[in-house]
Design an enzyme around this catalytic site. Structure first.
Site, mmCIF file in Angstrom:
data_model
loop_
_atom_site.group_PDB
_atom_site.id
_atom_site.type_symbol
_atom_site.label_atom_id
_atom_site.label_comp_id
_atom_site.label_asym_id
_atom_site.label_seq_id
_atom_site.Cartn_x
_atom_site.Cartn_y
_atom_site.Cartn_z
ATOM 1 N N ASP A 136 0.827 -1.212 -0.125
ATOM 2 C CA ASP A 136 -0.078 -0.120 0.191
ATOM 3 C C ASP A 136 0.906 1.181 -0.182
ATOM 4 O OD1 ASP A 136 -2.144 -1.570 -0.006
ATOM 5 O OD2 ASP A 136 -2.222 -1.530 2.632
HETATM 6 N N1 URA Z 1 -1.351 -6.092 3.790
HETATM 7 C C1 URA Z 1 -1.574 -4.716 3.983
HETATM 8 O O1 URA Z 1 -2.716 -4.585 4.455
HETATM 9 N N2 URA Z 1 -1.097 -3.734 3.292
HETATM 10 C C2 URA Z 1 0.357 -3.852 2.737
HETATM 11 O O2 URA Z 1 0.690 -2.924 2.103
HETATM 12 C C3 URA Z 1 0.727 -5.241 2.543
HETATM 13 C C4 URA Z 1 0.086 -6.240 3.078
#
Ligand code: URA
Length: 266
Positions: A136
């Site tokens: 993310d």
């Molecule tokens: N899980 C998440 O919620 N976000 C990420 O960036 C990676 C794994």
């Protein structure tokens, strides 16, 4: 091919030429992709160079980016002979919070591809770099890049079960019951999660190791046990632990790729 499915452009181009040229090693490709994989020009630049008539294949100017080529094709770019090498290259990058792991950036926040290219030396700028999976925008930590799309498939396939270790700072103080629910697997809207490893590192910090990589999975799992994530960091993928500072990168050795990721590099 299933009815209604569009014929890929490389296949159309190959058919227009009476089929792809047979490759001595069984590997055929299309020109723009082969140039990106070989580190000659990233794919968009390769497509532009081809359309501008700057690329020759076997002695003829080639203006079709999807023209079939193979490792024995004689390729020149701007008059200079280039080898269509297929060696796999893999980079470890420490993603900072902020950029998106997407090619497109409608919000103008910047992409990890731009961040990576800004710190790469000249000899690595000719490659088309693919991110192995996603993080993310606000997640920091280990993100792998490669020129080898097979490694992207290996790293992101639900069948591979490559482990990913995350550290999350959360709301509240997760107790043993919450950690056990994470370990056992819990029900999310897209199905049950696989058993995971979970332990507490501090009152509000959880280490979670998953062997799958569904969208926002860590955040959704922790929210499901009542502890929404405040900050998330990935510190390991497979047997590889992040060992470069934020915003920095290093190239992995082939034994790290083999042993750490369970993938056979070319
Ligand atoms: N899980 C998440 O919620 N976000 C990420 O960036 C990676 C794994």
């Amino acid at each position: 091919m299933a009815r209604g499915q569009k014929t890929p452009r490389w296949l159309e181009a190959a058919r227009r030429r009476g089929g792809a040229a047979p490759s001595p090693d069984g590997r055929s490709d299309w020109l723009a992709r082969a140039l990106g994989r070989a580190g000659v020009l990233p794919r968009a630049d390769a497509e532009a160079a081809i359309r501008e008539g700057r690329v020759e294949v076997d002695g003829r100017v080639e203006r079709e980016p999807f023209a079939p080529v193979h490792s024995g094709s004689q390729v020149k770019v701007d008059g200079r002979a280039r080898v269509l090498a297929t060696a796999s290259r893999v980079l470890m990058f420490h993603k900072p919070a902020g950029p998106v792991v997407h090619g497109s950036d409608p919000e103008g926040v910047g992409t990890v591809f731009e961040r990576l290219r800004a710190v790469l030396p000249e000899d690595l700028l000719g490659y088309e770099w693919f991110a192995v999976g996603r993080l993310d925008r606000d997640t920091t930590g280990l993100l792998l890049f490669t020129n080898d799309e097979r490694l992207v498939r290996h790293g992101t396939s639900p069948q591979t079960h490559l482990s990913k270790r995350y550290v999350a700072r959360v709301v509240g103080h997760p107790g043993e019951a919450a950690l056990q629910r994470l370990r056992d697997g819990l029900e999310l809207e897209d199905g049950p999660t696989r058993p995971a490893q979970a332990r507490s590192r501090a009152l509000d910090v959880v280490e979670l190791t998953l062997t799958e990589g569904r969208h926002h999975q860590v955040k959704r799992m922790l929210a499901a046990v009542g502890h929404p994530v405040l900050a998330l960091h990935r510190e390991a993928v497979g047997g590889l632990s992040l060992d470069v500072p934020e915003g920095a990168w290093r190239e992995l050795r082939s034994e790290e790729v083999r042993e750490g990721l369970g993938f056979l590099p070319v």
